[in-house]
Design an enzyme around this catalytic site. Structure first.
Site, PDB file in Angstrom:
ATOM      1  N   ASP A  15       0.753  -1.207   0.051  1.00  0.00           N
ATOM      2  CA  ASP A  15       0.033  -0.073  -0.156  1.00  0.00           C
ATOM      3  C   ASP A  15       1.213   1.188   0.016  1.00  0.00           C
ATOM      4  OD1 ASP A  15      -2.370  -1.527  -0.053  1.00  0.00           O
ATOM      5  OD2 ASP A  15      -2.556  -1.302   2.236  1.00  0.00           O
ATOM      6  N   ASP A  22      -6.929  -1.563  -4.699  1.00  0.00           N
ATOM      7  CA  ASP A  22      -8.001  -1.159  -3.638  1.00  0.00           C
ATOM      8  C   ASP A  22      -9.119   0.076  -4.504  1.00  0.00           C
ATOM      9  OD1 ASP A  22      -6.910  -2.792  -1.651  1.00  0.00           O
ATOM     10  OD2 ASP A  22      -5.823  -1.087  -1.123  1.00  0.00           O
TER      11      ASP A  22
END
Length: 188
Positions: A140, A154
């Site tokens: 991330d 995402d």
């Protein structure tokens, strides 16, 4: 004479349905590949140019690149059950592929393509990143104020869910048809 023209008139409709289905499947595949490749390329860029924990201001104070590896889901929920997310992402990917035979809408093709690309992007991390197979941590790196750190996969999944919600609220089914309002709803 009308008996001969009726089958001829019906024939173009079936041949026209096949190219439409092919276009929808191509649209689906295009968005799935785009979401997956864009996700994987950005993760490759982050892992090759940043050190884990590094934070780079992009548009301060709104946007930063902040490289972390997440073993859980959004907001680091379920960090000790990474293998469950691997199974869920694999099941979602299979379910999406099974629904393709019903596909009849360009908007559904877009939504399902983004959903599959995002699911496969994070599934790839779960399967092939450290610490081990099927227990990998997701890369991330996009940080917004007061929000979870996330990635392109995402974003693709969330975008797909928003589109699916809008389609559902508008009554547009997967096959492209509109759901009819009940007789009770029309009386009111």
């Amino acid at each position: 004479m009308t008996d001969e023209t009726a089958p001829a008139a019906a024939q173009p409709a079936t041949t026209q349905a096949r190219p439409r289905k092919a276009v929808l499947l191509a649209l689906f595949a295009g968005f799935a590949v785009f979401a997956y490749v864009f996700d994987q390329l950005t993760k490759l860029w982050v892992t090759s140019t940043m050190v884990e924990g590094e934070r780079i201001p992009v548009l301060p104070p709104v946007l930063h690149w902040y490289y972390i590896r997440n073993s859980g889901a959004a907001f680091s929920i379920g960090e000790n059950v990474t293998w469950v997310f691997t199974i869920i992402m694999a099941a979602v990917s299979i379910a999406i592929l099974l629904q393709l035979r019903k596909l009849g809408s360009a908007w559904w093709a877009l939504a399902l393509g983004l959903l599959l690309g995002g699911a496969l992007g994070n599934l790839t991390d779960r399967l092939f990143r450290e610490p081990s197979f099927a227990m990998g941590h997701v890369v991330d790196f996009i940080q917004l104020p007061n929000f979870a750190i996330f990635n392109i996969a995402d974003s693709a999944v969330v975008s797909a869910v928003v589109i699916i919600c809008l389609l559902t609220l508008r009554g547009i089914s997967l096959d492209g048809s509109r759901l009819q309002k009940s007789a009770e709803g029309q009386d009111a």
